[in-house]
Design a protein around this motif. Structure first.
Motif, PDB file in Angstrom:
ATOM      1  N   UNK A  16       0.832  -1.202   0.000  1.00 30.26           N
ATOM      2  CA  UNK A  16       0.000   0.000   0.000  1.00 30.26           C
ATOM      3  C   UNK A  16       0.870   1.257   0.000  1.00 30.26           C
ATOM      4  N   UNK A  17       1.834   1.316   0.934  1.00 31.70           N
ATOM      5  CA  UNK A  17       2.723   2.487   1.021  1.00 31.70           C
ATOM      6  C   UNK A  17       3.732   2.514  -0.105  1.00 31.70           C
ATOM      7  N   UNK A  18       4.172   1.340  -0.550  1.00 21.85           N
ATOM      8  CA  UNK A  18       5.107   1.272  -1.667  1.00 21.85           C
ATOM      9  C   UNK A  18       4.522   1.942  -2.897  1.00 21.85           C
ATOM     10  N   UNK A  19       3.226   1.718  -3.129  1.00 17.60           N
ATOM     11  CA  UNK A  19       2.588   2.263  -4.325  1.00 17.60           C
ATOM     12  C   UNK A  19       2.647   3.770  -4.387  1.00 17.60           C
ATOM     13  N   UNK A  20       2.440   4.444  -3.232  1.00 15.61           N
ATOM     14  CA  UNK A  20       2.477   5.901  -3.230  1.00 15.61           C
ATOM     15  C   UNK A  20       3.890   6.426  -3.483  1.00 15.61           C
ATOM     16  N   UNK A  21       4.882   5.809  -2.824  1.00 18.47           N
ATOM     17  CA  UNK A  21       6.263   6.250  -3.018  1.00 18.47           C
ATOM     18  C   UNK A  21       6.779   5.973  -4.408  1.00 18.47           C
ATOM     19  N   UNK A  22       6.244   4.937  -5.029  1.00 15.34           N
ATOM     20  CA  UNK A  22       6.649   4.577  -6.396  1.00 15.34           C
ATOM     21  C   UNK A  22       6.015   5.507  -7.423  1.00 15.34           C
ATOM     22  N   UNK A  23       4.753   5.849  -7.215  1.00 20.98           N
ATOM     23  CA  UNK A  23       3.998   6.545  -8.248  1.00 20.98           C
ATOM     24  C   UNK A  23       4.303   8.036  -8.349  1.00 20.98           C
ATOM     25  N   UNK A  24       4.493   8.703  -7.230  1.00 27.44           N
ATOM     26  CA  UNK A  24       4.668  10.153  -7.289  1.00 27.44           C
ATOM     27  C   UNK A  24       5.831  10.572  -8.189  1.00 27.44           C
ATOM     28  N   UNK A  25       7.041  10.009  -8.006  1.00 30.26           N
ATOM     29  CA  UNK A  25       8.123  10.433  -8.901  1.00 30.26           C
ATOM     30  C   UNK A  25       7.903  10.037 -10.357  1.00 30.26           C
ATOM     31  N   UNK A  26       7.258   8.877 -10.594  1.00 32.10           N
ATOM     32  CA  UNK A  26       7.040   8.445 -11.984  1.00 32.10           C
ATOM     33  C   UNK A  26       6.011   9.343 -12.665  1.00 32.10           C
ATOM     34  N   UNK A  27       4.917   9.639 -11.981  1.00 32.70           N
ATOM     35  CA  UNK A  27       3.897  10.514 -12.575  1.00 32.70           C
ATOM     36  C   UNK A  27       4.478  11.893 -12.839  1.00 32.70           C
ATOM     37  N   UNK A  28       5.282  12.395 -11.909  1.00 32.19           N
ATOM     38  CA  UNK A  28       5.920  13.692 -12.115  1.00 32.19           C
ATOM     39  C   UNK A  28       6.811  13.677 -13.354  1.00 32.19           C
ATOM     40  N   UNK A  54      -4.246  17.371 -11.596  1.00 38.47           N
ATOM     41  CA  UNK A  54      -5.469  16.618 -11.905  1.00 38.47           C
ATOM     42  C   UNK A  54      -5.256  15.124 -11.673  1.00 38.47           C
ATOM     43  N   UNK A  55      -4.113  14.602 -12.129  1.00 35.57           N
ATOM     44  CA  UNK A  55      -3.826  13.172 -11.956  1.00 35.57           C
ATOM     45  C   UNK A  55      -3.761  12.813 -10.479  1.00 35.57           C
ATOM     46  N   UNK A  56      -3.048  13.619  -9.704  1.00 29.57           N
ATOM     47  CA  UNK A  56      -2.889  13.321  -8.280  1.00 29.57           C
ATOM     48  C   UNK A  56      -4.214  13.484  -7.536  1.00 29.57           C
ATOM     49  N   UNK A  57      -4.962  14.534  -7.848  1.00 33.25           N
ATOM     50  CA  UNK A  57      -6.230  14.766  -7.141  1.00 33.25           C
ATOM     51  C   UNK A  57      -7.241  13.669  -7.438  1.00 33.25           C
ATOM     52  N   UNK A  58      -7.183  13.070  -8.625  1.00 28.34           N
ATOM     53  CA  UNK A  58      -8.126  11.991  -8.956  1.00 28.34           C
ATOM     54  C   UNK A  58      -7.938  10.808  -8.014  1.00 28.34           C
ATOM     55  N   UNK A  59      -6.694  10.529  -7.634  1.00 25.82           N
ATOM     56  CA  UNK A  59      -6.414   9.441  -6.695  1.00 25.82           C
ATOM     57  C   UNK A  59      -7.012   9.748  -5.317  1.00 25.82           C
ATOM     58  N   UNK A  60      -6.764  10.962  -4.817  1.00 24.07           N
ATOM     59  CA  UNK A  60      -7.224  11.296  -3.472  1.00 24.07           C
ATOM     60  C   UNK A  60      -8.739  11.429  -3.410  1.00 24.07           C
ATOM     61  N   UNK A  61      -9.354  11.948  -4.465  1.00 24.64           N
ATOM     62  CA  UNK A  61     -10.818  12.047  -4.475  1.00 24.64           C
ATOM     63  C   UNK A  61     -11.444  10.657  -4.455  1.00 24.64           C
ATOM     64  N   UNK A  62     -10.891   9.741  -5.262  1.00 26.07           N
ATOM     65  CA  UNK A  62     -11.408   8.370  -5.272  1.00 26.07           C
ATOM     66  C   UNK A  62     -11.165   7.695  -3.930  1.00 26.07           C
ATOM     67  N   UNK A 110      -5.348   8.667 -15.501  1.00 27.96           N
ATOM     68  CA  UNK A 110      -6.281   9.152 -14.476  1.00 27.96           C
ATOM     69  C   UNK A 110      -7.210   8.020 -14.030  1.00 27.96           C
ATOM     70  N   UNK A 111      -7.703   7.216 -14.979  1.00 26.80           N
ATOM     71  CA  UNK A 111      -8.568   6.089 -14.639  1.00 26.80           C
ATOM     72  C   UNK A 111      -7.846   5.103 -13.728  1.00 26.80           C
ATOM     73  N   UNK A 112      -6.584   4.818 -14.035  1.00 23.66           N
ATOM     74  CA  UNK A 112      -5.801   3.930 -13.180  1.00 23.66           C
ATOM     75  C   UNK A 112      -5.666   4.465 -11.777  1.00 23.66           C
ATOM     76  N   UNK A 113      -5.489   5.788 -11.646  1.00 28.21           N
ATOM     77  CA  UNK A 113      -5.394   6.421 -10.316  1.00 28.21           C
ATOM     78  C   UNK A 113      -6.746   6.363  -9.588  1.00 28.21           C
ATOM     79  N   UNK A 114      -7.829   6.507 -10.330  1.00 23.81           N
ATOM     80  CA  UNK A 114      -9.160   6.448  -9.713  1.00 23.81           C
ATOM     81  C   UNK A 114      -9.425   5.042  -9.168  1.00 23.81           C
TER      82      UNK A 114
END
Length: 414
Positions: A16-28, A54-62, A110-114
């Motif tokens: 769960x935590x790995x996913x967040x640390x992995x995704x932020x630098x890649x999406x950026x 928009x990409x990051x907010x879609x994850x947190x909204x979902x 964005x769909x993947x983040x949702x």
């Protein structure tokens, strides 16, 4: 609880935590850099900042929407079934993200983040599962400590996986922007196998399945009967703004300011994960036993605000890393103090509800600052970090104004 059952729950919070640390630098890197041609090469930087938000907010909204339903499902269908559902959602989210990378589709990203966000409720379920299987307060504390270690390990591992597996300078032609997601898919699949094979619910489901749209809002209606929780919320939300306006835009800023690339931005997330791990494992207990929670929260907020300004104005990358490390040492102390105050503000029967309120507040602030901060970076890339500093001052003011009643002092002194 068997050793393999504990391992399965540790794996859940790790991925769960790995996913967040992995995704932020890649999406950026995907959105901000022209290297991968994910967006048209003539896309201006301000527009890239907006798309990142928009990409990051879609994850947190979902996550906000899903957290209510997933928590209810864990009571209705059992912890195991709920964790399996979340892990299947993670597999689907990563798969959609890989397809998005191959097709250079922003909307699929964005769909993947949702999908990932809606099923990102595994941490509280794993915590509840650990408590369910504990036979004493001492065993429960020990088991929750193991979960914290698993989360810290995941926060550290995520940026390492992203930085190493996507860097051709380290791995040659084997490396690719998709490779970290393949690795993540493998780890999630292994975790799913561990849960299916070794974890068994120690308590039977207690509630029928009843999921309604109004459930999103019912948890907030109860606030009118809990004035102490209401008094805690403004300072808590302001502290979340301190954290999130810094956290969400670290990689984006480093990419824009220093053109560090994926490995360099991943290192910032690595420093963050190490700092939170050190705080949560080694510092929380001695610090909370020595100083008052409001003092810890206020001092931590001020240091985080100062670190955000150092980060924003530094011309040296190493100083940016140091400021991130110091800020998140402080965050690792203040966040448990805040959650402890929420826990003390209600009785045992409402612990799940009040933690749900805290999670909802976190995800709402994250959604808003992702959108607003992305737009703010169109104006000036330092603006999110100015927001961090201003929010830190508001934490002090709101604690001063809202936590002075006799009832609040009783909560603070527990």
């Amino acid at each position: 609880m068997s050793a393999m059952s504990r391992l399965a729950l540790l794996a859940v919070v790790f991925v769960d935590l790995m996913g967040q640390g992995l995704l932020f630098p890649i999406i950026s890197e995907l959105v901000m850099s022209t290297k991968f041609h994910f967006l048209p090469s003539d896309t201006p930087q301000p527009t890239r900042h907006l798309f990142y938000g928009i990409v990051i907010s879609s994850f947190f909204l979902a996550w906000f929407l899903g957290s209510v339903y997933v928590a209810k499902l864990s009571d209705s269908i059992g912890r195991k079934s709920a964790m399996v559902l979340c892990l299947v959602g993670a597999l689907a989210g990563y798969t959609i993200t890989v397809v998005a990378l191959f097709t250079s589709s922003l909307w699929l990203l964005i769909l993947g983040r949702v999908v990932s966000g809606f099923t990102a409720g595994n941490q509280p379920i794993a915590q509840a599962a650990m408590i369910d299987a504990s036979r004493s307060e001492l065993e429960a504390s020990k088991n929750l400590g193991l979960l914290v270690a698993g989360m810290s390990a995941g926060a550290v591992a995520g940026p390492i996986i992203a930085g190493v597996l996507a860097d051709q300078a380290l791995l040659g032609n084997i490396a690719s922007i998709q490779l970290p997601f393949y690795f993540a898919l493998l780890l999630v699949a292994v975790t799913l196998g561990l849960i299916l094979a070794f974890y068994h619910d120690s308590r039977k489901p207690t509630a029928p399945v009843q999921l309604r749209f109004l459930d999103l809002f019912r948890q907030f209606v109860h606030l009118k009967d809990r004035p102490q929780v209401v008094r805690l919320c403004p300072a808590y939300l302001s502290f979340m703004l301190v954290h999130l306006s810094f956290y969400i835009f670290i990689t984006n800023y480093l990419n824009s300011r220093f053109q560090l690339g994926l490995l360099g931005t991943s290192m910032a997330m690595l420093f963050m994960g190490i700092a939170v791990g050190i705080s949560s494992i080694f510092l929380v207990k001695p610090v909370l036993s020595r100083w008052s929670k409001p003092l810890i929260i206020k001092v931590s907020a001020l240091i985080m605000g100062a670190c955000a300004l150092v980060f924003a104005f530094s011309s040296q990358v190493w100083l940016c890393y140091v400021s991130v490390f110091i800020a998140y040492l402080c965050f690792g102390l203040a966040y448990p103090a805040l959650l402890h105050l929420f826990a003390q503000s209600v009785d045992e029967s409402e612990q799940g509800w009040v933690m749900g309120i805290a999670t909802a507040g976190f995800t709402v602030v994250a959604t808003l600052i992702s959108l607003l901060g992305g737009g703010a970076m169109e104006i000036n890339i330092r603006l999110p970090f100015f927001i961090t500093a201003i929010a830190a001052v508001f934490v002090l003011i709101l604690i001063r104004l809202g936590w002075r009643s006799r009832a609040m002092k009783k909560i603070i002194e527990k």
